[in-house]
Design a protein around this motif. Structure first.
Motif, PDB file in Angstrom:
ATOM      1  N   ASP A   1     -10.067  -8.056   0.694  1.00 32.07           N
ATOM      2  CA  ASP A   1     -10.178  -6.597   0.825  1.00 32.07           C
ATOM      3  C   ASP A   1     -10.202  -6.174   2.300  1.00 32.07           C
ATOM      4  O   ASP A   1     -10.861  -5.222   2.671  1.00 32.07           O
ATOM      5  CB  ASP A   1     -11.457  -6.119   0.096  1.00 32.07           C
ATOM      6  CG  ASP A   1     -11.461  -4.611  -0.098  1.00 32.07           C
ATOM      7  OD1 ASP A   1     -10.375  -3.994  -0.049  1.00 32.07           O
ATOM      8  OD2 ASP A   1     -12.554  -4.034  -0.268  1.00 32.07           O
TER       9      ASP A   1
ATOM     10  N   THR B   1       0.828  -1.210   0.000  1.00 31.68           N
ATOM     11  CA  THR B   1       0.000   0.000   0.000  1.00 31.68           C
ATOM     12  C   THR B   1       0.862   1.260   0.000  1.00 31.68           C
ATOM     13  O   THR B   1       0.650   2.183  -0.792  1.00 31.68           O
ATOM     14  CB  THR B   1      -0.945  -0.020   1.218  1.00 31.68           C
ATOM     15  OG1 THR B   1      -1.706  -1.221   1.162  1.00 31.68           O
ATOM     16  CG2 THR B   1      -1.867   1.177   1.239  1.00 31.68           C
TER      17      THR B   1
ATOM     18  N   ARG C   1      -9.696  -2.422   8.005  1.00 27.66           N
ATOM     19  CA  ARG C   1     -10.315  -1.466   7.069  1.00 27.66           C
ATOM     20  C   ARG C   1     -10.229  -2.022   5.644  1.00 27.66           C
ATOM     21  O   ARG C   1      -9.356  -2.853   5.363  1.00 27.66           O
ATOM     22  CB  ARG C   1      -9.584  -0.119   7.123  1.00 27.66           C
ATOM     23  CG  ARG C   1      -9.738   0.556   8.476  1.00 27.66           C
ATOM     24  CD  ARG C   1      -9.226   1.977   8.445  1.00 27.66           C
ATOM     25  NE  ARG C   1      -9.391   2.584   9.766  1.00 27.66           N
ATOM     26  CZ  ARG C   1      -9.102   3.846  10.047  1.00 27.66           C
ATOM     27  NH1 ARG C   1      -8.626   4.650   9.113  1.00 27.66           N
ATOM     28  NH2 ARG C   1      -9.279   4.321  11.253  1.00 27.66           N
ATOM     29  N   PRO C   2     -11.087  -1.563   4.729  1.00 33.44           N
ATOM     30  CA  PRO C   2     -10.990  -2.045   3.343  1.00 33.44           C
ATOM     31  C   PRO C   2      -9.654  -1.652   2.715  1.00 33.44           C
ATOM     32  O   PRO C   2      -9.190  -0.521   2.909  1.00 33.44           O
ATOM     33  CB  PRO C   2     -12.143  -1.330   2.627  1.00 33.44           C
ATOM     34  CG  PRO C   2     -13.034  -0.828   3.704  1.00 33.44           C
ATOM     35  CD  PRO C   2     -12.188  -0.613   4.914  1.00 33.44           C
ATOM     36  N   ARG C   3      -9.049  -2.578   2.000  1.00 32.27           N
ATOM     37  CA  ARG C   3      -7.756  -2.271   1.365  1.00 32.27           C
ATOM     38  C   ARG C   3      -7.917  -1.171   0.315  1.00 32.27           C
ATOM     39  O   ARG C   3      -7.065  -0.287   0.194  1.00 32.27           O
ATOM     40  CB  ARG C   3      -7.214  -3.507   0.643  1.00 32.27           C
ATOM     41  CG  ARG C   3      -6.871  -4.640   1.564  1.00 32.27           C
ATOM     42  CD  ARG C   3      -6.133  -5.738   0.818  1.00 32.27           C
ATOM     43  NE  ARG C   3      -6.053  -6.948   1.615  1.00 32.27           N
ATOM     44  CZ  ARG C   3      -5.186  -7.160   2.593  1.00 32.27           C
ATOM     45  NH1 ARG C   3      -4.308  -6.226   2.909  1.00 32.27           N
ATOM     46  NH2 ARG C   3      -5.182  -8.289   3.266  1.00 32.27           N
ATOM     47  N   ARG C   4      -8.999  -1.284  -0.474  1.00 25.95           N
ATOM     48  CA  ARG C   4      -9.217  -0.327  -1.579  1.00 25.95           C
ATOM     49  C   ARG C   4      -9.152   1.107  -1.104  1.00 25.95           C
ATOM     50  O   ARG C   4      -8.603   1.963  -1.766  1.00 25.95           O
ATOM     51  CB  ARG C   4     -10.616  -0.539  -2.169  1.00 25.95           C
ATOM     52  CG  ARG C   4     -10.704  -1.564  -3.231  1.00 25.95           C
ATOM     53  CD  ARG C   4     -12.037  -1.508  -3.970  1.00 25.95           C
ATOM     54  NE  ARG C   4     -12.061  -2.529  -5.010  1.00 25.95           N
ATOM     55  CZ  ARG C   4     -12.358  -3.796  -4.791  1.00 25.95           C
ATOM     56  NH1 ARG C   4     -12.695  -4.198  -3.570  1.00 25.95           N
ATOM     57  NH2 ARG C   4     -12.324  -4.672  -5.768  1.00 25.95           N
ATOM     58  N   ARG C   5      -9.734   1.345   0.093  1.00 29.96           N
ATOM     59  CA  ARG C   5      -9.817   2.733   0.578  1.00 29.96           C
ATOM     60  C   ARG C   5      -8.455   3.291   0.976  1.00 29.96           C
ATOM     61  O   ARG C   5      -8.297   4.493   1.167  1.00 29.96           O
ATOM     62  CB  ARG C   5     -10.792   2.801   1.760  1.00 29.96           C
ATOM     63  CG  ARG C   5     -12.207   3.078   1.298  1.00 29.96           C
ATOM     64  CD  ARG C   5     -13.172   3.358   2.419  1.00 29.96           C
ATOM     65  NE  ARG C   5     -12.604   3.924   3.612  1.00 29.96           N
ATOM     66  CZ  ARG C   5     -13.035   3.663   4.843  1.00 29.96           C
ATOM     67  NH1 ARG C   5     -14.046   2.827   5.027  1.00 29.96           N
ATOM     68  NH2 ARG C   5     -12.494   4.230   5.887  1.00 29.96           N
ATOM     69  N   GLN C   6      -7.465   2.421   1.139  1.00 30.18           N
ATOM     70  CA  GLN C   6      -6.127   2.901   1.527  1.00 30.18           C
ATOM     71  C   GLN C   6      -5.290   3.277   0.303  1.00 30.18           C
ATOM     72  O   GLN C   6      -4.186   3.790   0.439  1.00 30.18           O
ATOM     73  CB  GLN C   6      -5.366   1.833   2.347  1.00 30.18           C
ATOM     74  CG  GLN C   6      -6.171   1.135   3.435  1.00 30.18           C
ATOM     75  CD  GLN C   6      -7.002   2.089   4.271  1.00 30.18           C
ATOM     76  OE1 GLN C   6      -6.508   3.152   4.686  1.00 30.18           O
ATOM     77  NE2 GLN C   6      -8.252   1.732   4.527  1.00 30.18           N
TER      78      GLN C   6
ATOM     79  N   TRP D   1      -2.685   4.619   9.606  1.00 30.72           N
ATOM     80  CA  TRP D   1      -3.718   4.788   8.577  1.00 30.72           C
ATOM     81  C   TRP D   1      -3.560   6.117   7.831  1.00 30.72           C
ATOM     82  O   TRP D   1      -3.807   6.186   6.629  1.00 30.72           O
ATOM     83  CB  TRP D   1      -5.121   4.737   9.194  1.00 30.72           C
ATOM     84  CG  TRP D   1      -5.487   3.424   9.833  1.00 30.72           C
ATOM     85  CD1 TRP D   1      -5.730   3.210  11.158  1.00 30.72           C
ATOM     86  CD2 TRP D   1      -5.667   2.141   9.205  1.00 30.72           C
ATOM     87  NE1 TRP D   1      -6.047   1.882  11.394  1.00 30.72           N
ATOM     88  CE2 TRP D   1      -6.017   1.208  10.211  1.00 30.72           C
ATOM     89  CE3 TRP D   1      -5.557   1.680   7.892  1.00 30.72           C
ATOM     90  CZ2 TRP D   1      -6.262  -0.142   9.951  1.00 30.72           C
ATOM     91  CZ3 TRP D   1      -5.801   0.340   7.625  1.00 30.72           C
ATOM     92  CH2 TRP D   1      -6.153  -0.556   8.642  1.00 30.72           C
TER      93      TRP D   1
ATOM     94  N   HIS E   1      -4.634   5.333  -3.215  1.00 28.20           N
ATOM     95  CA  HIS E   1      -5.015   6.616  -3.828  1.00 28.20           C
ATOM     96  C   HIS E   1      -5.715   6.397  -5.174  1.00 28.20           C
ATOM     97  O   HIS E   1      -5.521   5.364  -5.825  1.00 28.20           O
ATOM     98  CB  HIS E   1      -3.766   7.476  -4.067  1.00 28.20           C
ATOM     99  CG  HIS E   1      -3.136   7.955  -2.790  1.00 28.20           C
ATOM    100  ND1 HIS E   1      -1.918   8.579  -2.746  1.00 28.20           N
ATOM    101  CD2 HIS E   1      -3.549   7.882  -1.508  1.00 28.20           C
ATOM    102  CE1 HIS E   1      -1.611   8.888  -1.504  1.00 28.20           C
ATOM    103  NE2 HIS E   1      -2.583   8.474  -0.726  1.00 28.20           N
ATOM    104  N   ASP E   2      -6.498   7.394  -5.564  1.00 29.70           N
ATOM    105  CA  ASP E   2      -7.152   7.355  -6.884  1.00 29.70           C
ATOM    106  C   ASP E   2      -6.096   7.140  -7.961  1.00 29.70           C
ATOM    107  O   ASP E   2      -4.983   7.668  -7.856  1.00 29.70           O
ATOM    108  CB  ASP E   2      -7.852   8.690  -7.170  1.00 29.70           C
ATOM    109  CG  ASP E   2      -9.086   8.853  -6.297  1.00 29.70           C
ATOM    110  OD1 ASP E   2      -9.490   7.864  -5.650  1.00 29.70           O
ATOM    111  OD2 ASP E   2      -9.626   9.974  -6.257  1.00 29.70           O
TER     112      ASP E   2
END
Ligand SMILES: Cc1cc2nc3c(=O)[nH]c(=O)nc-3n(C[C@H](O)[C@H](O)[C@H](O)COP(=O)(O)OP(=O)(O)OC[C@H]3O[C@@H](n4cnc5c(N)ncnc54)[C@H](O)[C@@H]3O)c2cc1C
Length: 417
Positions: A39, A15, A62-67, A387, A69-70
Motif C-alpha cells: 500500500d 491507478t 503515499r498510500p495507494r488506497r487513497r489515490q 498526485w 476513487h470511491d
C-alpha cells in the motif's frame, strides 16, 4: 451482472486507469478491482532527488488506497499468476479474481541479481542504485560521506525506466560536488551500453555536449558483464574495465515475476506483447496493457503511461461495446531532464518524431532541448500534478496525449525507446 475489470498493479498506470474507468461508470455497471502487493505508492521521479538530500522518502510515498476513487475495490496481495484461458487471476493470498477485461499495469522489476557480482561484496556499501527507495536512501548517506575519487554511473542494459534518469544523476552529481567544494576531487564517468548519451541522435548530441562541458566522461557501448564491488571495478563483456570508488548502477529490468508464471502472457523477460497503437495485448483480446509492462517501442516513463491512459480506456470501452479499437497512441513521451544548478531541459517526442528544439506545448511555452530555470520549476511542480491531476485521471490543461507539433521543426525519429 456487472462487467468485471481487474487491474494488476496500483502504480502510475493502474491507478489512473481505474480512476478514468470509474468516472465513466459511476453507477456500478462495471466492477473495478485493483490489485497490488503493498500500500505504498512511490512517486518514482522523486527517487532521483533523494540521494542529493533534495527530497526525503516520506515526501514521495503515499498510500495507494487513497489515490483510488470511491467505488474501486483495492486488494492488497501479491499476484501469483494469471490463467488467460480461464480469465482468472490467482492471488498469493489464496483468493482468485475472475475478469471480463484484464489490464496489466504491473510495471518493470529490477533484477540486479542477474548481473554477476552486482549484489555481492560492496552492494549497498560502495555499489548502489537509486532506482529503489532503499537504494536511494542508502546512496544519500554514501554521497554525504564521499570525499573524492572515481564515481561511475552505469546502465547495465536497456530497456530501463526513464532512460534519462542516469544522465540527470550525473548532472546533479556535478552540481552537488561543486556545491560541496570538492568537484575537482571527483571524477564522474557515465558507462552506457548506448553509442551515446541517449537513444535518439539529436538529443544524444545535445546531452553529450552538456556532459562534456561539465567534464563528465562518457564510456559508450559498455556492456557490463560483472561488477567487482570489493575490487572497485566494472568489467565489460569485452573485458574493458572501469575502476570506481563509488558505483551507481541501474540494474537490468524485466517484467513482473508473476508474468513468467502465467502461461502465454509474457515474453522471455516477462513483458507483455502489446499493440503499440491500440494497447490491446497480442496474447488475448480481453487483455490490455499500460505502462512499463508493455513491449511497445516507447520509453518506459510515467509520461508515456499517462498519455497511454486515454487510448487504453477508450479501447476498453470499444471492446466492451463490440466496436473496432482506435489506433490512438502515437508513442508520445516527454521528460524533464535535470541538468544541475537549478536548471532542467525538456524533450518531447513520439514514435515518428525525435526530440526537436523549439517550445512545448505550442509556439510559446517551455523551451525544448535547452536548459532553463523554467523547466526546473516545471520538473519540481510536476509532483503536485502527479498526485492531483495525473493519478486521478484528469487531463492536464493544455497537454494533449498526442504529441503536439506546433513549436517544433519536425524530423523523423529512429524507432526505439
Ligand atoms: C529513479 C526513477 C526516476 C524516474 N523519473 C521519471 C521521470 O522523470 N519522468 C517520467 O515520466 N518517468 C519517470 N520514471 C518512470 C516512471 O516512474 C514509470 O515509468 C511509471 O511509474 C510506470 O508506471 P507503471 O504503472 O507501468 O508501473 P509502476 O508505477 O511501477 O507500478 C507497477 C505496480 O505493479 C505492482 N506489482 C508488480 N508486481 C506485482 C505482483 N506480483 N503482485 C502485485 N503487485 C505487483 C507494483 O507493486 C507497482 O505498484 C522514473 C523511474 C525511476 C525508477
Amino acid at each position: 451482472m456487472a462487467t468485471r475489470i481487474v487491474i494488476l498493479g496500483a502504480g502510475t498506470g493502474g491507478t489512473l486507469t481505474a480512476n478514468r474507468l470509474r468516472r465513466l461508470h459511476p453507477h456500478g455497471d462495471v466492477e473495478i478491482t485493483v490489485v497490488d502487493q503493498d500500500d505504498r505508492h512511490v512517486y518514482q521521479p522523486g527517487l532521483l532527488f533523494v540521494p542529493f538530500g533534495m527530497a526525503h522518502l516520506d515526501d514521495i510515498v503515499r498510500p495507494r488506497r487513497r489515490q483510488l476513487h470511491d467505488g474501486i475495490t483495492f486488494v492488497e496481495s501479491a499476484i501469483d499468476h494469471v490463467d488467460i484461458t480461464a480469465n482468472t487471476v490467482y492471488l498469493a493470498n489464496g483468493a482468485l479474481l475472475v475478469y471480463d477485461v484484464l489490464v496489466v499495469a504491473s510495471g518493470a522489476r529490477l533484477v540486479p541479481e542477474e548481473t554477476e557480482g552486482l549484489t555481492g561484496p560492496g552492494w549497498m556499501d560502495k555499489v548502489f542504485t537509486f532506482y529503489s527507495p532503499e537504494g536511494a536512501a542508502a546512496l544519500a548517506d554514501a554521497l554525504t560521506a564521499f570525499d573524492g575519487g572515481q564515481m561511475v554511473v552505469n546502465v547495465v542494459d536497456m530497456p530501463i525506466k526513464c532512460p534519462v534518469a542516469p544522465l540527470e544523476f550525473c548532472f546533479l552529481a556535478d552540481w552537488y560536488f561543486t556545491e560541496r567544494g570538492i568537484r575537482d576531487q571527483v571524477q564522474i564517468t557515465y558507462a552506457t551500453p548506448l553509442d551515446g548519451a541517449f537513444t535518439k541522435p539529436i538529443a544524444s548530441d545535445a546531452l553529450g555536449g552538456m556532459l562534456a562541458e561539465r567534464n563528465i566522461e562518457v564510456i559508450p557501448e559498455f556492456n557490463t558483464g560483472e561488477v567487482d564491488g570489493a575490487g572497485g571495478r566494472l568489467i565489460g563483456y569485452d573485458e574493458r574495465e572501469v575502476p570506481f570508488d563509488l558505483a551507481v548502477v541501474i540494474p537490468l529490468h524485466g517484467g513482473a515475476e508473476y508474468v513468467g508464471r502465467s502461461p502465454g502472457l509474457g515474453d522471455a523477460v516477462d513483458f507483455v506483447p502489446t499493440d503499440e497503437h491500440t494497447l490491446q495485448s497480442n496474447v488475448a483480446p480481453n487483455v490490455f496493457v499500460i505502462g512499463d509492462a508493455a513491449t511497445v517501442p516507447a520509453s518506459k516513463a510515467g509520461s508515456v503511461t499517462h498519455f497511454e491512459g486515454e487510448t487504453l480506456v477508450a479501447n476498453i470501452e470499444h471492446f466492451l461495446a463490440g466496436e473496432p479499437l482506435e489506433p490512438g497512441f502515437d508513442g508520445h513521451a516527454n521528460c524533464f531532464i535535470e541538468t544541475g544548478f537549478h536548471k532542467a531541459l525538456l524533450i518531447d517526442f513520439n514514435y515518428d518524431t525525435e526530440p526537436q528544439p523549439g517550445h512545448y506545448p505550442g509556439r510559446v511555452g517551455l523551451p525544448l532541448l535547452k536548459d532553463s530555470r523554467l523547466n526546473h520549476i516545471g520538473k519540481l511542480l510536476f509532483q503536485t500534478l502527479y498526485w492531483h491531476s495525473l493519478l486521478p485521471g484528469r487531463d492536464l490543461p493544455g497537454v494533449s496525449s498526442t504529441m503536439p507539433t506546433a513549436g517544433k521543426q519536425l524530423a523523423p525519429a529512429t524507432k526505439e525507446a
